[in-house]
Structures are given as C-alpha cells and as structure tokens.
Scaffold this active site. Structure first.
Site, PDB file in Angstrom:
ATOM      1  N   VAL A 120      48.590  34.533  39.006  1.00  9.79           N
ATOM      2  CA  VAL A 120      49.119  33.613  38.240  1.00  9.79           C
ATOM      3  C   VAL A 120      49.247  32.053  39.193  1.00  9.79           C
ATOM      4  O   VAL A 120      49.830  31.207  38.790  1.00  9.79           O
ATOM      5  CB  VAL A 120      50.817  33.956  37.733  1.00  9.79           C
ATOM      6  N   TYR A 161      55.704  44.198  47.945  1.00 13.06           N
ATOM      7  CA  TYR A 161      54.638  43.630  46.764  1.00 13.06           C
ATOM      8  C   TYR A 161      54.814  42.166  46.601  1.00 13.06           C
ATOM      9  O   TYR A 161      53.938  41.408  46.561  1.00 13.06           O
ATOM     10  CB  TYR A 161      55.388  44.365  45.344  1.00 13.06           C
ATOM     11  N   LYS A 214      45.936  42.061  44.679  1.00 11.99           N
ATOM     12  CA  LYS A 214      45.855  43.675  44.305  1.00 11.99           C
ATOM     13  C   LYS A 214      44.499  44.045  44.590  1.00 11.99           C
ATOM     14  O   LYS A 214      44.524  45.327  44.628  1.00 11.99           O
ATOM     15  CB  LYS A 214      46.085  43.468  42.737  1.00 11.99           C
ATOM     16  N   SER A 232      48.099  37.632  42.123  1.00 11.19           N
ATOM     17  CA  SER A 232      47.682  39.013  41.843  1.00 11.19           C
ATOM     18  C   SER A 232      46.422  39.301  42.457  1.00 11.19           C
ATOM     19  O   SER A 232      45.928  40.561  42.376  1.00 11.19           O
ATOM     20  CB  SER A 232      47.446  39.182  40.315  1.00 11.19           C
ATOM     21  N   TYR A 269      43.920  41.288  32.767  1.00  7.43           N
ATOM     22  CA  TYR A 269      44.949  41.531  31.954  1.00  7.43           C
ATOM     23  C   TYR A 269      44.402  41.801  30.541  1.00  7.43           C
ATOM     24  O   TYR A 269      43.378  41.991  30.080  1.00  7.43           O
ATOM     25  CB  TYR A 269      46.337  40.673  31.758  1.00  7.43           C
TER      26      TYR A 269
HETATM   27  N1  GLU Z   1      53.656  38.343  41.929  1.00  4.15           N
HETATM   28  C1  GLU Z   1      53.031  38.172  40.434  1.00  4.15           C
HETATM   29  C2  GLU Z   1      54.286  39.042  39.607  1.00  4.15           C
HETATM   30  O1  GLU Z   1      54.492  39.916  40.058  1.00  4.15           O
HETATM   31  C3  GLU Z   1      51.637  38.313  40.082  1.00  4.15           C
HETATM   32  C4  GLU Z   1      51.467  38.168  38.804  1.00  4.15           C
HETATM   33  C5  GLU Z   1      49.859  37.533  38.536  1.00  4.15           C
HETATM   34  O2  GLU Z   1      49.324  37.115  39.406  1.00  4.15           O
HETATM   35  O3  GLU Z   1      49.116  37.823  37.693  1.00  4.15           O
HETATM   36  O4  GLU Z   1      54.527  38.644  38.558  1.00  4.15           O
END
Ligand code: GLU
Length: 303
Positions: free
Chosen positions: A257, A191, A67, A64, A239
C-alpha cells in the site's frame, strides 16, 4: 526493440504525462502525507545490470512487499509445517478482510493477505524476541539487495500501530482460534515494523534478485522454493486484483500500500516500480500500468 534504458525513460515520460495518480493509503496517517504524483522504476537483469528512471533513489514504505521476504524466512525455518496455519489459495477479498477469516475458522487463505502475513510473522517470532526477529528480516533484505543502507521507518510503524484497528481485529480473531503463538500485540508490533521497511526502487529491484532463479546470483533459498514463492506471487500477490494483474502483466509480483510493486521475470530480471497513488484494490495505479507497458515492450511474460 529499443534498448531497456530507452524504454524505461519513455515509460517515465508517459506516466508523468497523465494526471490521474490514484489515492494514497489513508488509513496509515504517515502514508497519507506522501505526494501521490511520483513515479520510479528500476530493473535488475540477471547479469547484475541495473537500469532506472524517475525518482529511483527516493526511499518509500514497501509495506506488504516485505511479506515475500518474511514468507521466504518462515518457510526456511518451518518448512511445510507453515501450511498447517495458512493456506495457498487466492482470497478474492480485500487485503484486510475480516469476514473471510471468520468463515474459515481463523486459517487465513494465503500468506500475502494481512491475516496470513500476521501468522507468518508469528511463526518466525516464535521462541524469539521481536528485536531479534526484525534484525533477521532486515539482514535477509539487506543481503538480498547487497545494500546495508536499508532501514525501518519507526514513524510509519508507530503510525500504523496507533491506527491499525483492523489488523488488531484480525490478530485477536486469530488468537481466539488458537492460530497465534505470541500475543496479538507482540505479533503485530513485529508485523508493523517489517512493513515499515523503506527502500528505493533501485534497492528493491536488487533485493528481488533472489527470486529470479539464476546461477549468476548467490543462492539464498532453494530453487524449488523460488518457484513456489513466484507461484504464490502470481496467484495471491495483488489481493482481489491478482487475476487482473496476471491478465494484464503476466508476471509474478507483490504489491504494497506504499505504492510499490516487485515483479519477477523468471530467469531474466527483477523489476521494482513505485507510484504512491493506489487503485481500488489497494495496488499502485501507475505502477500496474507501467508494469503492463514494460512487460509488453520487452515481451516478458511467464505464459
Ligand atoms: N501494513 C499494511 C497493513 O497491514 C500492509 C498492507 C499492504 O501493503 O497491502 O495494512
């Protein structure tokens, strides 16, 4: 205050001294195989110096954290139009929550939860092919890091494609609300692939320089946009653990993650930390502890 290299080396020792590493992300099989007992940290200062400790040249899945880069690209491409499709509020929910998206009629709370990042990716993808979109994202990340040796791990992307049922649910729900321009498969394929970009902490700290806002680094995005990205990282970057991270660390940051965290000390430094074991919010357990210790030791905080 001891010099930064000494602080990092001590931090590395402290993190390895305690055996509670957290759990690796189990829902992506390729990530579930990673040994949780690893730690690395890198700091790039506004002078361009890089200091590291631990497994600083081991590439890991940044997930993530990409992002932040895709949001920078989407804002550069669409400007404020993007906010018609995605909000700017902390979610207070898990990163992959489905219930909130339904309650709010398919407009994700922010660009850093999964639903919001799928919309951001879809925005960049509109009118183009996934291959070209991914090439643009990689080029942006490589330019920011000043390093062409940054790649997508296709096994990780395939692993998430085969097991990413929640993300498929989110993407199909977005489509049912008219908030996807591309098919769910196309938006998600793009994505999953940008999430599967790999970097070491050294490369990630270098890539974070574009968010420091310093005249010493070539400008990649508008200064006003740098501040706004940092504001979103502070309020939404962890989050439903964003408030806790802001309280403990006091710096804008984005987690993934894969166990990485990128944090920015505005005007001063970019910090990358990696330890694959996660806490209950899905953020790196030791990474968060290390960020808190480093910020305290250096007196770094935006407050
Ligand atoms: N590719 C992971 C997902 O979409 C990213 C989530 C993350 O890194 O928090 O669940």
């Amino acid at each position: 205050m001891p010099p930064l290299p000494e602080i990092l080396s001590q931090l590395n020792d402290d993190m390895r001294a305690n055996d509670t590493w957290g759990d690796v992300a189990a829902y992506i099989p390729e990530l579930a195989r990673v040994d949780p007992a690893q730690f690395a940290i890198a700091v790039t200062t506004d002078d361009g110096d890089v200091f590291t400790a631990g497994n600083a040249d081991t590439a890991f899945s940044v997930q993530s954290i990409t992002k932040v880069f895709t949001l920078a690209i989407a804002l550069g491409r669409s400007g404020d139009q993007l906010w018609r499709r995605v909000g700017r509020e902390p979610s207070g929910r898990a990163f992959n929550s489905i219930v909130q998206l339904e309650q709010e009629s398919g407009r994700p709370r922010n660009p850093f939860i999964n639903a919001g990042a799928i919309v951001t990716t879809d925005e960049i993808l509109t009118g183009r092919e996934p291959r070209d979109t991914l090439a643009e994202i990689l080029q942006f990340v490589r330019a920011a890091a000043g390093d062409d040796n940054i790649h997508i791990n296709h096994s990780v992307a395939a692993s998430e494609t085969a097991h990413g049922h929640r993300n498929f649910a989110l993407a199909h729900f977005l489509a049912s609300c008219g908030n996807l321009n591309n098919t769910p498969e196309k938006a998600l394929g793009t994505y999953f692939h940008h999430c599967a970009i790999e970097m070491s902490v050294r490369q990630l700290a270098m890539a974070g320089r574009f968010l420091i806002e310093t005249p010493k680094f070539p400008r990649m995005i508008l200064p006003q946009r740098i501040r706004r990205l940092n504001a979103l990282m502070l309020t939404c970057g962890h989050y439903d653990g964003s408030g806790d991270f802001a309280y403990r660390v006091g710096l804008p940051a984005k987690s993934g993650v894969g166990g990485g965290i990128l944090a920015i000390v505005p005007g001063k430094a970019s910090i990358a930390v990696w330890s694959p074991g996660l806490n209950r919010y899905g953020n790196s357990l030791k990474g968060t502890q290390a960020m808190a210790s480093l910020a305290r030791a250096m007196g770094w905080s935006i407050f």
